[in-house]
Design a protein around this motif. Structure first.
Motif, short mmCIF file in Angstrom:
data_model
loop_
_atom_site.label_atom_id
_atom_site.label_comp_id
_atom_site.label_asym_id
_atom_site.label_seq_id
_atom_site.Cartn_x
_atom_site.Cartn_y
_atom_site.Cartn_z
N LYS A 17 0.84 -1.20 0.00
CA LYS A 17 0.00 0.00 0.00
C LYS A 17 0.88 1.26 0.00
O LYS A 17 0.64 2.21 -0.75
N TYR A 18 1.92 1.25 0.84
CA TYR A 18 2.84 2.38 0.89
C TYR A 18 3.53 2.59 -0.46
O TYR A 18 3.60 3.72 -0.96
N LEU A 19 4.08 1.52 -1.05
CA LEU A 19 4.79 1.65 -2.33
C LEU A 19 3.88 2.17 -3.42
O LEU A 19 4.30 2.99 -4.25
N HIS A 20 2.65 1.73 -3.45
CA HIS A 20 1.68 2.24 -4.43
C HIS A 20 1.49 3.74 -4.26
O HIS A 20 1.46 4.50 -5.23
N TRP A 21 1.41 4.20 -3.01
CA TRP A 21 1.22 5.62 -2.72
C TRP A 21 2.47 6.44 -3.05
O TRP A 21 2.39 7.46 -3.73
N ILE A 22 3.64 6.01 -2.58
CA ILE A 22 4.85 6.82 -2.71
C ILE A 22 5.28 6.96 -4.17
O ILE A 22 5.82 8.00 -4.56
N ARG A 23 5.05 5.97 -4.98
CA ARG A 23 5.46 6.05 -6.39
C ARG A 23 4.69 7.12 -7.15
O ARG A 23 5.14 7.57 -8.20
N ARG A 24 3.56 7.54 -6.62
CA ARG A 24 2.74 8.57 -7.28
C ARG A 24 2.96 9.97 -6.68
O ARG A 24 2.29 10.91 -7.08
N ASN A 25 3.89 10.11 -5.73
CA ASN A 25 4.09 11.39 -5.04
C ASN A 25 5.54 11.85 -5.13
O ASN A 25 6.44 11.05 -5.32
N ARG A 26 5.74 13.15 -4.93
CA ARG A 26 7.08 13.73 -4.95
C ARG A 26 7.58 13.98 -3.53
O ARG A 26 8.36 14.89 -3.29
N VAL A 27 7.16 13.21 -2.59
CA VAL A 27 7.54 13.38 -1.19
C VAL A 27 9.04 13.10 -1.04
O VAL A 27 9.53 12.08 -1.49
N GLU A 28 9.74 14.04 -0.40
CA GLU A 28 11.18 13.86 -0.14
C GLU A 28 11.45 13.52 1.32
O GLU A 28 12.44 12.89 1.63
N ARG A 29 10.60 14.00 2.23
CA ARG A 29 10.81 13.78 3.66
C ARG A 29 9.50 13.43 4.33
O ARG A 29 8.47 13.99 4.00
#
Length: 97
Positions: free
Chosen positions: A77-89
């Motif tokens: 679930k996390y990997l699906h979310w993070i791959r679509r975002n530009r979150v650095e921290r």
């Protein structure tokens, strides 16, 4: 005045995003005997999340490679979310022990 050069980007080995910085993650945690073992370069959000969702014993026994980590049910679930975002921290999310 010339424009400032953009900082070089790195690639997180877990989420495979281009990010500004990565840190070294011991695939077998140091506390479990992995001090001199293989490491992976992870972005800060991935590194924090791995340690939030998985124990050192689980990391050592079940997820001692990047491929195994990518396949971890707990991270999907996390990997699906993070791959679509530009979150650095992400703020420190480690569990209180």
């Amino acid at each position: 005045m010339p424009a400032a050069a953009a900082p070089p980007e790195s690639v997180c080995e877990l989420c495979q995003r281009q990010v500004l910085a990565v840190s070294r993650h011991h695939l077998v945690p140091r506390q479990e005997g992995g001090r001199y073992g293989p490491t992976a370069n992870l972005c800060q959000p991935c590194h924090s999340t791995v340690h939030l969702l998985l124990t050192n014993k689980e990391l050592a026994r079940r997820y001692a490679s990047v491929e195994a980590l990518r396949g971890a049910e707990e991270l999907q679930k996390y990997l699906h979310w993070i791959r679509r975002n530009r979150v650095e921290r992400i703020s420190n999310r480690r569990k209180k022990r």
